[in-house]
Design an enzyme around this catalytic site. Structure first.
Site, PDB file in Angstrom:
ATOM      1  N   ASP A 101       0.818  -1.218   0.000  1.00  0.00           N
ATOM      2  CA  ASP A 101       0.000   0.000   0.000  1.00  0.00           C
ATOM      3  C   ASP A 101       0.851   1.267   0.000  1.00  0.00           C
ATOM      4  O   ASP A 101       0.367   2.345  -0.320  1.00  0.00           O
ATOM      5  CB  ASP A 101      -0.948   0.007   1.206  1.00  0.00           C
ATOM      6  N   ASP A 171       6.455  -5.920   6.918  1.00  0.00           N
ATOM      7  CA  ASP A 171       5.081  -5.419   6.820  1.00  0.00           C
ATOM      8  C   ASP A 171       4.258  -6.449   6.051  1.00  0.00           C
ATOM      9  O   ASP A 171       3.938  -6.264   4.870  1.00  0.00           O
ATOM     10  CB  ASP A 171       5.075  -4.056   6.120  1.00  0.00           C
ATOM     11  N   THR A 173       1.172  -9.502   5.415  1.00  0.00           N
ATOM     12  CA  THR A 173      -0.195  -9.911   5.670  1.00  0.00           C
ATOM     13  C   THR A 173      -0.192 -11.032   6.708  1.00  0.00           C
ATOM     14  O   THR A 173       0.855 -11.569   7.061  1.00  0.00           O
ATOM     15  CB  THR A 173      -0.871 -10.399   4.381  1.00  0.00           C
ATOM     16  N   ASP A 174      -1.369 -11.385   7.210  1.00  0.00           N
ATOM     17  CA  ASP A 174      -1.455 -12.428   8.233  1.00  0.00           C
ATOM     18  C   ASP A 174      -0.952 -13.765   7.690  1.00  0.00           C
ATOM     19  O   ASP A 174      -1.074 -14.044   6.487  1.00  0.00           O
ATOM     20  CB  ASP A 174      -2.905 -12.569   8.700  1.00  0.00           C
ATOM     21  N   PRO A 180       1.559 -16.677   0.624  1.00  0.00           N
ATOM     22  CA  PRO A 180       2.981 -16.347   0.480  1.00  0.00           C
ATOM     23  C   PRO A 180       3.601 -15.821   1.771  1.00  0.00           C
ATOM     24  O   PRO A 180       4.814 -15.904   1.955  1.00  0.00           O
ATOM     25  CB  PRO A 180       2.991 -15.271  -0.619  1.00  0.00           C
TER      26      PRO A 180
END
Length: 301
Positions: A101, A171, A173-174, A180
């Site tokens: 982001d 940083d 994702t869960d 990945p």
């Protein structure tokens, strides 16, 4: 219909229901009212959804889990990037894994002495979507001449590079099973990360909701403690992450001193722009847990 029926109608309004979190406690789900569905597409790596919401503004979800919102992304990104940078004192080089982001990138670029920041993101579609629909999060960071963008799996990049970094920001994702990001939380990857830090370098990673995901928090603190001699848990309330305290773990081979007010404010003074969350008082508060959570997450004192 979207992934697992996460978008649905009720009482004449549209709602997004976040899926159950990996390593999370069961019995509660978060519903967020949606004014408009802006993106609902599947990339090579996951389902990307962008919603315009009355409460959070625009919101990005990946595979049914909230990733970033316009209203409070600064809290998360200041803890993830500004905090370890201030703790280090004078970061010249920063590596960000994930962070498509652009919010972490924006924060890294605030350090006046920064020579370069490398961002490694596996899913270029995340950045494409966020540049178009959540441009305030990156605020031009992708175009900064100090930025190096690498579209690659972070595990492979860290394993292959010979560069050393003052700050490494995971940083991610869960750690959804089969995603990945899953293997980027394990001890083997953390050992590779340790080998890519400068002698006084710092790694920062998110570890999930202290209330919803205590198992993930404990697991990540334990993994980092097996690799790094100095590990410290920080926390902050990030409303878009289940409206509760969210965990951040800082680790280093060097001592992580608790900065006094004068030293903290002097270091923060070298960061351009105004921080919305991080000041000396919030820095001190981020290291404080009530006794029941400290025992639950970190064990007996």
């Amino acid at each position: 219909m979207s992934l697992l029926g996460t978008v649905h109608e009720s009482d004449g309004r549209t709602w997004f229901t976040e899926v159950e979190l990996p390593h999370g406690r069961r019995g509660l789900k978060i519903n967020i009212e949606v004014a408009e569905v802006l993106v609902d597409e599947r990339s090579e790596w996951g389902l990307l959804q962008v919603f315009d919401t009355p409460f959070f503004g625009r919101l990005l979800a990946i595979d049914g889990i909230v990733q970033v919102t316009e209203s409070d992304e600064f809290i998360y990104h200041e803890l993830m990037v500004t905090l370890p940078g201030v703790q280090h004192g004078a970061p010249s080089s920063v590596l960000i894994t994930g962070g498509g982001d652009g919010g972490a990138l924006r924060q890294a670029l605030r350090f006046g002495g920064l020579a370069s920041v490398t961002q490694v993101e596996i899913d270029e579609a995340v950045s494409r979507v966020c540049r178009r629909y959540l441009p305030s999060v990156s605020s031009g960071a992708f175009e900064d001449p100090r930025t190096r963008l690498v579209w690659q799996d972070a595990y492979a990049f860290v394993a292959e590079t010979d560069q050393r970094f003052d700050v490494i920001v995971l940083d991610l994702t869960d750690p959804v099973e089969g995603s990945p990001a899953e293997r980027l939380f394990d001890a083997d990857f953390l050992k590779l990360v340790a080998g890519r830090l400068t002698p006084d370098g710092i790694v920062m990673t998110q570890c999930g909701s202290l209330i919803f995901q205590p198992d993930e928090v404990r697991q990540q603190v334990e993994r980092l403690s097996r690799v790094f001699p100095h590990v410290r848990l920080h926390q902050a309330v990030v409303p878009s992450y289940q409206l509760t305290s969210f965990g951040f773990v800082m680790a280093s081979a060097a001592e992580l001193d608790r900065l006094d007010r004068a030293e903290f404010e002097a270091r923060l003074g070298g960061v351009t722009g105004e921080s919305g969350y991080l000041d000396y008082d919030s820095y001190r508060a981020s290291m404080t847990l009530p006794p029941y959570l400290r025992r639950q997450l970190l064990g007996p004192a």
